[in-house]
Motif scaffolding. Structure first.
Motif, short mmCIF file in Angstrom:
data_model
loop_
_atom_site.label_atom_id
_atom_site.label_comp_id
_atom_site.label_asym_id
_atom_site.label_seq_id
_atom_site.Cartn_x
_atom_site.Cartn_y
_atom_site.Cartn_z
N GLY A 54 -14.57 6.11 -12.42
CA GLY A 54 -13.86 5.34 -13.43
C GLY A 54 -12.57 6.00 -13.86
N ILE A 55 -11.56 5.16 -14.16
CA ILE A 55 -10.26 5.65 -14.65
C ILE A 55 -10.29 5.58 -16.17
N SER A 56 -10.41 6.72 -16.81
CA SER A 56 -10.52 6.76 -18.27
C SER A 56 -9.16 6.52 -18.93
N PRO A 57 -9.15 6.07 -20.19
CA PRO A 57 -7.88 5.94 -20.93
C PRO A 57 -7.11 7.26 -20.99
N ARG A 58 -7.84 8.39 -21.09
CA ARG A 58 -7.18 9.69 -21.11
C ARG A 58 -6.46 9.95 -19.80
N HIS A 59 -7.11 9.64 -18.67
CA HIS A 59 -6.51 9.87 -17.35
C HIS A 59 -5.28 8.98 -17.18
N ARG A 60 -5.41 7.74 -17.62
CA ARG A 60 -4.28 6.81 -17.49
C ARG A 60 -3.11 7.26 -18.36
N LYS A 61 -3.39 7.70 -19.59
CA LYS A 61 -2.33 8.16 -20.48
C LYS A 61 -1.68 9.43 -19.95
N GLY A 62 -2.50 10.36 -19.45
CA GLY A 62 -1.94 11.60 -18.90
C GLY A 62 -1.06 11.34 -17.70
N PHE A 63 -1.49 10.42 -16.85
CA PHE A 63 -0.69 10.05 -15.67
C PHE A 63 0.66 9.46 -16.10
N THR A 64 0.62 8.52 -17.03
CA THR A 64 1.85 7.85 -17.48
C THR A 64 2.82 8.85 -18.09
N GLU A 65 2.31 9.74 -18.93
CA GLU A 65 3.18 10.74 -19.56
C GLU A 65 3.77 11.69 -18.54
N ALA A 66 2.95 12.12 -17.56
CA ALA A 66 3.45 13.04 -16.53
C ALA A 66 4.53 12.38 -15.68
N MET A 67 4.33 11.11 -15.34
CA MET A 67 5.32 10.38 -14.54
C MET A 67 6.64 10.23 -15.29
N GLU A 68 6.57 9.81 -16.53
CA GLU A 68 7.80 9.60 -17.31
C GLU A 68 8.55 10.91 -17.51
N LEU A 69 7.81 11.96 -17.83
CA LEU A 69 8.44 13.27 -18.02
C LEU A 69 9.08 13.77 -16.73
N SER A 70 8.38 13.58 -15.61
CA SER A 70 8.89 14.05 -14.32
C SER A 70 10.18 13.35 -13.94
N LYS A 71 10.21 12.04 -14.10
CA LYS A 71 11.41 11.28 -13.75
C LYS A 71 12.59 11.70 -14.62
N HIS A 72 12.34 11.90 -15.91
CA HIS A 72 13.41 12.29 -16.83
C HIS A 72 13.95 13.68 -16.49
N GLN A 98 0.83 -1.20 0.00
CA GLN A 98 0.00 0.00 0.00
C GLN A 98 0.87 1.25 0.00
N GLU A 99 1.92 1.23 0.82
CA GLU A 99 2.86 2.35 0.87
C GLU A 99 3.50 2.56 -0.50
N THR A 100 3.89 1.46 -1.13
CA THR A 100 4.52 1.52 -2.45
C THR A 100 3.58 2.13 -3.48
N MET A 101 2.32 1.70 -3.47
CA MET A 101 1.35 2.24 -4.42
C MET A 101 1.12 3.72 -4.19
N GLU A 102 0.97 4.13 -2.94
CA GLU A 102 0.65 5.52 -2.63
C GLU A 102 1.75 6.48 -3.05
N MET A 103 3.01 6.03 -3.01
CA MET A 103 4.11 6.92 -3.37
C MET A 103 4.08 7.31 -4.85
N GLU A 104 3.46 6.47 -5.68
CA GLU A 104 3.35 6.78 -7.10
C GLU A 104 1.88 6.77 -7.53
N ALA A 105 1.01 7.29 -6.66
CA ALA A 105 -0.42 7.24 -6.91
C ALA A 105 -0.89 8.34 -7.84
N ALA A 106 -1.98 8.04 -8.54
CA ALA A 106 -2.68 9.06 -9.33
C ALA A 106 -3.71 9.73 -8.43
N CYS A 107 -4.15 10.91 -8.84
CA CYS A 107 -5.27 11.52 -8.15
C CYS A 107 -6.56 10.98 -8.76
N CYS A 108 -7.64 11.04 -8.02
CA CYS A 108 -8.93 10.54 -8.50
C CYS A 108 -9.49 11.50 -9.55
#
Length: 479
Positions: A328-346, A296-306
């Protein structure tokens, strides 16, 4: 070197030599250095142990602006023999001379090049061990102590670690060049053992702002184990290390049980995967603390907002719905989250040394729709934006980022961590500068409450910086 600065002259070097300093192994930690609790319980804020370093070395990037002996930031004067080290006064040079006189020739030989920090530490350790330092003791209880040879070396692990072996090979070449006229450089096996003890037991000495300014070996303190949920913290006053309890710790009567005392070896504002990777690569163990093994701790550290903005739950982006409100988690929300995470880490990886405010703003704009406010990458970006805004003097923006940063720092560092205390102190200073007097007093008081636990009430950070600023702010409320 500006011409108006004095330097240490050859005459002074000769006069120091005439004092005939000899290195004498220390056995004074028990009475002069170590201070410990022997009551039933160690209370939050208690100083568990204080220790001077076995050996330390100022980071080369600071050698022209900090004293090589006391590490103070000051107008410094160079040793005119080696032209490499600098001191804030002659008293500091005399205090450092017993060890420096033995390395002075080595540093002169390699000047004007900078010596890698690890090479200088190895050189100093070798010099001490060759001059009786192998008998020096660091006490961690009234009767128990460690010598340098008692420190873990992880010989076998390093022997099979190509990255470490390549580093050691480069350091060995520097040592041979520095110490070429002596037989002091140990053989390959002995050097690997010394190197192993350095890299797995070394401490970064931190200044009042928690910047790493030197590397050190502390013999007694090396007994302290790691946890990602520590109950103690290491802070510094000059070169002296203090272990301060940040929680109440039960101990056996008249016996300080170090198996119950934990500090953190690493940055805690990281995912469990990254923390465990760092610990495995640098200290050769796999952390199994509750924080690392809690999914749960692991998930929360990289969690999306609702997607439901009224819901504040941590959302696992791999699920189809929010477990709290069933949004519901829309494909748009999932894609936006993934792109934001990858960009942030880079981008955050690219800004390890210098943070750029415009890049941070761009990242925050991308993150805020998709990342939970306590997602560790969002918190990291806020931290970078806060420091970048301070660097360019944009005080109102710094205040905005700093206030948003508080919940993340409290979550990942805990309520009693020096980094949280320093965040409150920085916010208070900015608010004082901007004449938000009531708010700055509240944050000065919050900073004082935390830093008195993590540093001790008599620490210079509190006595010379925090208290005078708080008194000044209080006086302004009565004007």
């Amino acid at each position: 070197m500006p011409s108006n600065r004095r330097i240490f002259t050859p005459h002074l070097i000769r006069s120091l030599e005439s004092l005939n300093f000899n290195y004498v192994p220390k056995d004074s930690y028990k009475t002069d250095v170590i201070k410990m609790k022997t009551n039933k319980t160690v209370k939050r804020g208690d100083r568990i142990l204080s220790e001077s370093p076995f050996v330390y070395a100022l980071r080369s990037q600071y050698r022209k602006e900090r004293c090589d002996n006391c590490l103070a930031s000051a107008k410094v004067m160079k040793c005119s023999n080696c032209n490499y080290v600098y001191y804030c006064n002659r008293a500091c040079q005399m205090e450092a001379w017993p060890l420096h006189r033995l390395e002075c020739t080595f540093l002169k030989r390699i000047f004007p090049r900078s010596v890698p920090d690890a090479a200088r530490m190895l050189c100093r350790i070798i010099i001490k061990l060759n001059n009786g330092g192998d008998m020096e003791k660091g006490y961690y209880t009234a009767t128990c102590f460690r010598k340098f040879r008692d420190l873990m070396s992880h010989y076998q692990e390093i022997k099979h670690d190509p990255r470490r072996l390549e580093h050691l090979e480069s350091l060995h070449a520097v040592l041979c060049e520095m110490m070429q006229d002596t037989a002091s450089v140990p053989n390959q096996s002995e050097l690997l053992t010394i190197y192993g003890r350095l890299i797995t037991n070394g401490f970064n000495i931190l200044d009042a702002e928690m910047n790493s300014i030197a590397t050190a070996i502390f013999l007694g303190v090396s007994v302290t184990d790691h946890s990602c949920k520590p109950n103690a913290v290491a802070t510094f006053e000059g070169t002296t290390l203090h272990i301060q309890a940040t929680e109440d710790i039960d101990i056996d009567r008249d016996c300080l049980d170090w198996s119950k005392i934990f500090i953190s070896y690493i940055e805690l504002l990281n995912t469990s995967e990254l923390r465990r990777k760092q610990l495995k690569e640098n200290y050769y163990f796999l952390c199994t603390c509750s924080k690392c093994i809690d999914p749960q701790e692991t998930m929360e550290m990289e969690a999306a907002c609702c997607p439901n903005r009224k819901c504040k739950a941590f959302v696992d982006i791999n699920l189809n719905n929010c477990t709290a409100c069933d949004a519901g988690i829309s494909p748009r929300h999932r894609k936006g989250f993934t792109e934001a995470m990858e960009l942030s880490k880079h981008q955050l990886n690219n800004m390890k040394d210098v943070a750029y405010l415009d890049v941070c703003k761009f990242l925050l704009n991308k993150q805020e729709e998709f990342l939970h406010p306590l997602n560790c990458w969002y918190v990291k970006t806020l931290d970078a934006a806060f420091e970048a805004a301070i660097d360019v003097g944009k005080w109102k923006e710094a205040l905005e980022y700093g206030k948003k940063l508080l919940p993340g720092f409290r979550r990942y560092y805990g309520d009693w961590n020096p980094l949280l205390g320093l965040l409150y102190l920085k916010l208070a200073k900015i608010q004082h500068h901007e004449s938000y007097i009531k708010e700055c007093i509240e944050n000065f008081q919050e900073a004082r409450k935390i830093l008195e636990v993590t540093h001790g009430k008599e620490h210079s950070l509190i006595q010379n910086q925090l208290k005078p600023l708080l008194v000044q702010a209080l006086a302004e409320t009565t004007d």
